[in-house]
Design a protein around this motif. Structure first.
Motif, PDB file in Angstrom:
ATOM      1  N   ASN A  40       0.860  -1.185   0.000  1.00  0.00           N
ATOM      2  CA  ASN A  40       0.000   0.000   0.000  1.00  0.00           C
ATOM      3  C   ASN A  40       0.891   1.229   0.000  1.00  0.00           C
ATOM      4  O   ASN A  40       2.115   1.121  -0.147  1.00  0.00           O
ATOM      5  CB  ASN A  40      -0.955  -0.008   1.205  1.00  0.00           C
ATOM      6  CG  ASN A  40      -0.239  -0.129   2.535  1.00  0.00           C
ATOM      7  OD1 ASN A  40       0.779   0.531   2.763  1.00  0.00           O
ATOM      8  ND2 ASN A  40      -0.745  -0.978   3.419  1.00  0.00           N
ATOM      9  N   GLU A  41       0.280   2.412   0.182  1.00  0.00           N
ATOM     10  CA  GLU A  41       1.060   3.646   0.076  1.00  0.00           C
ATOM     11  C   GLU A  41       2.107   3.788   1.174  1.00  0.00           C
ATOM     12  O   GLU A  41       3.018   4.609   1.064  1.00  0.00           O
ATOM     13  CB  GLU A  41       0.119   4.868   0.091  1.00  0.00           C
ATOM     14  CG  GLU A  41      -0.610   5.119   1.412  1.00  0.00           C
ATOM     15  CD  GLU A  41      -1.859   4.255   1.563  1.00  0.00           C
ATOM     16  OE1 GLU A  41      -2.571   4.438   2.568  1.00  0.00           O
ATOM     17  OE2 GLU A  41      -2.113   3.399   0.682  1.00  0.00           O
ATOM     18  N   ARG A  42       2.001   2.997   2.237  1.00  0.00           N
ATOM     19  CA  ARG A  42       2.963   3.091   3.337  1.00  0.00           C
ATOM     20  C   ARG A  42       3.985   1.950   3.306  1.00  0.00           C
ATOM     21  O   ARG A  42       4.851   1.877   4.163  1.00  0.00           O
ATOM     22  CB  ARG A  42       2.220   3.080   4.681  1.00  0.00           C
ATOM     23  CG  ARG A  42       1.308   4.268   4.899  1.00  0.00           C
ATOM     24  CD  ARG A  42       0.702   4.262   6.291  1.00  0.00           C
ATOM     25  NE  ARG A  42      -0.137   3.077   6.500  1.00  0.00           N
ATOM     26  CZ  ARG A  42      -1.426   3.019   6.221  1.00  0.00           C
ATOM     27  NH1 ARG A  42      -2.025   4.059   5.673  1.00  0.00           N
ATOM     28  NH2 ARG A  42      -2.122   1.924   6.455  1.00  0.00           N
ATOM     29  N   THR A 253      11.954  10.911  14.816  1.00  0.00           N
ATOM     30  CA  THR A 253      10.801  10.889  13.911  1.00  0.00           C
ATOM     31  C   THR A 253       9.538  11.297  14.656  1.00  0.00           C
ATOM     32  O   THR A 253       8.718  12.076  14.126  1.00  0.00           O
ATOM     33  CB  THR A 253      10.624   9.483  13.305  1.00  0.00           C
ATOM     34  OG1 THR A 253      11.799   9.137  12.578  1.00  0.00           O
ATOM     35  CG2 THR A 253       9.418   9.438  12.380  1.00  0.00           C
ATOM     36  N   PHE A 254       9.357  10.808  15.874  1.00  0.00           N
ATOM     37  CA  PHE A 254       8.193  11.163  16.686  1.00  0.00           C
ATOM     38  C   PHE A 254       8.158  12.669  16.946  1.00  0.00           C
ATOM     39  O   PHE A 254       7.103  13.317  16.785  1.00  0.00           O
ATOM     40  CB  PHE A 254       8.238  10.401  18.008  1.00  0.00           C
ATOM     41  CG  PHE A 254       7.101  10.704  18.935  1.00  0.00           C
ATOM     42  CD1 PHE A 254       5.879  10.055  18.797  1.00  0.00           C
ATOM     43  CD2 PHE A 254       7.250  11.636  19.953  1.00  0.00           C
ATOM     44  CE1 PHE A 254       4.821  10.342  19.650  1.00  0.00           C
ATOM     45  CE2 PHE A 254       6.213  11.926  20.810  1.00  0.00           C
ATOM     46  CZ  PHE A 254       4.985  11.280  20.661  1.00  0.00           C
ATOM     47  N   ARG A 269       5.591   6.620   6.577  1.00  0.00           N
ATOM     48  CA  ARG A 269       6.826   6.120   5.981  1.00  0.00           C
ATOM     49  C   ARG A 269       7.920   7.170   6.052  1.00  0.00           C
ATOM     50  O   ARG A 269       8.625   7.414   5.073  1.00  0.00           O
ATOM     51  CB  ARG A 269       6.596   5.722   4.517  1.00  0.00           C
ATOM     52  CG  ARG A 269       5.827   4.432   4.323  1.00  0.00           C
ATOM     53  CD  ARG A 269       5.926   3.966   2.870  1.00  0.00           C
ATOM     54  NE  ARG A 269       7.293   3.650   2.517  1.00  0.00           N
ATOM     55  CZ  ARG A 269       7.850   3.900   1.318  1.00  0.00           C
ATOM     56  NH1 ARG A 269       7.142   4.483   0.376  1.00  0.00           N
ATOM     57  NH2 ARG A 269       9.095   3.558   1.080  1.00  0.00           N
ATOM     58  N   ILE A 270       8.055   7.814   7.232  1.00  0.00           N
ATOM     59  CA  ILE A 270       9.039   8.895   7.312  1.00  0.00           C
ATOM     60  C   ILE A 270      10.097   8.654   8.387  1.00  0.00           C
ATOM     61  O   ILE A 270      10.776   9.590   8.809  1.00  0.00           O
ATOM     62  CB  ILE A 270       8.362  10.268   7.527  1.00  0.00           C
ATOM     63  CG1 ILE A 270       7.520  10.273   8.803  1.00  0.00           C
ATOM     64  CG2 ILE A 270       7.526  10.652   6.324  1.00  0.00           C
ATOM     65  CD1 ILE A 270       6.988  11.668   9.148  1.00  0.00           C
ATOM     66  N   HIS A 271      10.239   7.403   8.862  1.00  0.00           N
ATOM     67  CA  HIS A 271      11.422   7.094   9.653  1.00  0.00           C
ATOM     68  C   HIS A 271      12.649   7.315   8.784  1.00  0.00           C
ATOM     69  O   HIS A 271      12.569   7.269   7.547  1.00  0.00           O
ATOM     70  CB  HIS A 271      11.382   5.639  10.137  1.00  0.00           C
ATOM     71  CG  HIS A 271      10.511   5.432  11.332  1.00  0.00           C
ATOM     72  ND1 HIS A 271      10.843   5.881  12.577  1.00  0.00           N
ATOM     73  CD2 HIS A 271       9.305   4.824  11.460  1.00  0.00           C
ATOM     74  CE1 HIS A 271       9.896   5.555  13.441  1.00  0.00           C
ATOM     75  NE2 HIS A 271       8.944   4.927  12.781  1.00  0.00           N
ATOM     76  N   ALA A 278      13.327   6.418  -0.045  1.00  0.00           N
ATOM     77  CA  ALA A 278      12.690   7.446  -0.881  1.00  0.00           C
ATOM     78  C   ALA A 278      13.731   8.378  -1.491  1.00  0.00           C
ATOM     79  O   ALA A 278      13.501   8.951  -2.563  1.00  0.00           O
ATOM     80  CB  ALA A 278      11.691   8.243  -0.048  1.00  0.00           C
ATOM     81  N   ASN A 279      14.878   8.518  -0.822  1.00  0.00           N
ATOM     82  CA  ASN A 279      15.920   9.435  -1.299  1.00  0.00           C
ATOM     83  C   ASN A 279      16.990   8.762  -2.154  1.00  0.00           C
ATOM     84  O   ASN A 279      18.044   9.342  -2.390  1.00  0.00           O
ATOM     85  CB  ASN A 279      16.588  10.115  -0.106  1.00  0.00           C
ATOM     86  CG  ASN A 279      15.666  11.102   0.586  1.00  0.00           C
ATOM     87  OD1 ASN A 279      14.717  11.594  -0.007  1.00  0.00           O
ATOM     88  ND2 ASN A 279      15.931  11.392   1.850  1.00  0.00           N
TER      89      ASN A 279
END
Length: 335
Positions: A40-42, A253-254, A269-271, A278-279
């Motif tokens: 899925n998107e995550r 991240t939190f 998905r930003i840990h 992604a980078n």
């Protein structure tokens, strides 16, 4: 460490690894039919993959530890409470893998298990006696266990990601046992966990043929937290160093999500390790960096415990923080 110590230790790791791998191999066809993780998107994966390998990992850990207990080969501390707690979280995680449970239910169950574990610690057990009264310390330990169970779960989002953290951490704890820093029971538990994760690693190598699932990440987080409590009782800085990457990625991240006004209980998905993908990083590049970093932190933890001086502690922490900062910043920058 003597030759007489090495061969029984190697046997524990080998048996645990073989049993874990065999159980995952047997379970996989059943999990393919009933427990598939669809992208899925995550997600970080692109094709449907079975999850629930944690069931095999945890049955292996419980079976090997149970056999050692029956044969009276496990000295203090008593491992029965942590094994019962891990079994409870394995069931909770398996249910959540199959039918997602409300967050409140999960946290309540984790809190009850953490409380039970902390209450079974020896009455005179203290981590920070000069800083906190006993009651406050116990309450903080319960909170810390629940947090650590969840951060391990949060960072189980990439092939070999959990392996890259747990293997150096468990090996570090085992070496601390061989150096008489932590009790033998904790060292044996570390060896069993190490072996079970190596058995799982065969199937989770990128591209993974199976995922750990909450049935594995939750109880593994609990076992790690329990071992780290005992390391902290012996040498607090060593425990902090062993867990530094895992804590830092999740905590930063939190804070970033909180500052941005995001709903912190929502999946994302930003840990840092996810941002690395992604980078432009490839999955093996990320997990290799995490493995090397966690290995470096384990070395620093061992050196700090052996040196047992404020100067060594400060130097080890500085080097550990520098290593974590370097890896996290490289993940954030990307290629």
């Amino acid at each position: 460490m003597t030759e007489a110590d090495f061969f029984p230790s190697a046997a524990v790791v080998g048996v645990s690894a073989a049993l874990s791998a065999a159980l995952i191999f047997v379970l996989r066809p059943l999990l393919v039919r009933h427990l598939m993780a669809h992208p899925n998107e995550r997600s970080s994966h692109v094709q449907a993959t079975p999850e629930g390998a944690g069931l095999g990992v945890m049955v292996a850990i419980l079976a090997v530890c149970g056999a050692l207990l029956v044969w009276k080969l496990v000295p203090e501390p008593n491992l029965i409470p942590i094994l019962l707690g891990a079994a409870a979280l394995t069931i909770l995680g398996g249910l959540d893998d199959a039918w997602p449970l409300p967050i409140a239910w999960r946290l309540l169950a984790q809190g009850v298990v953490a409380l039970g574990i902390v209450l079974t610690l020896p009455p005179d057990f203290r981590v920070l006696p000069a800083v906190l009264p006993a009651g406050a310390e116990r309450a903080l330990l319960v909170f810390g266990v629940v947090c650590f169970v969840n951060v391990v779960n949060f960072l189980d989002g990439l092939d070999w990601m959990t392996v890259a953290q747990v293997v150096p951490m468990a090996l570090g704890v085992a070496i601390l046992w061989w150096l008489d820093v932590v009790p033998p029971g904790i060292g044996l538990l570390a060896l069993v966990l190490l072996g079970a994760m190596l058995g799982f690693a065969v199937f989770n190598k990128h591209p993974a043929s199976i995922f750990l699932g909450d049935s594995g990440s939750l109880p593994i987080g609990l076992i790690l937290a329990y071992m780290l409590i005992w390391v902290a009782e012996a040498h607090f800085v060593s425990a902090l160093l062993l867990a530094l990457y895992t804590i830092a990625d999740s905590a930063l991240t939190f804070v970033r999500r909180l500052r941005n006004g995001e709903k912190v209980t929502a999946a994302h998905r930003i840990h840092y390790y996810q941002r690395a993908i992604a980078n432009g990083f490839q999955v093996p590049e990320v997990t290799t960096r995490v493995f090397l970093l966690c290995g470096w932190l384990a070395i620093l933890a061992i050196v700090a415990a052996l040196a047992a001086s404020p100067t060594a502690d400060a130097a080890a922490l500085a080097l550990g923080i520098a290593g974590v900062a370097f890896v996290l910043s490289s993940f954030a920058r990307g290629r």
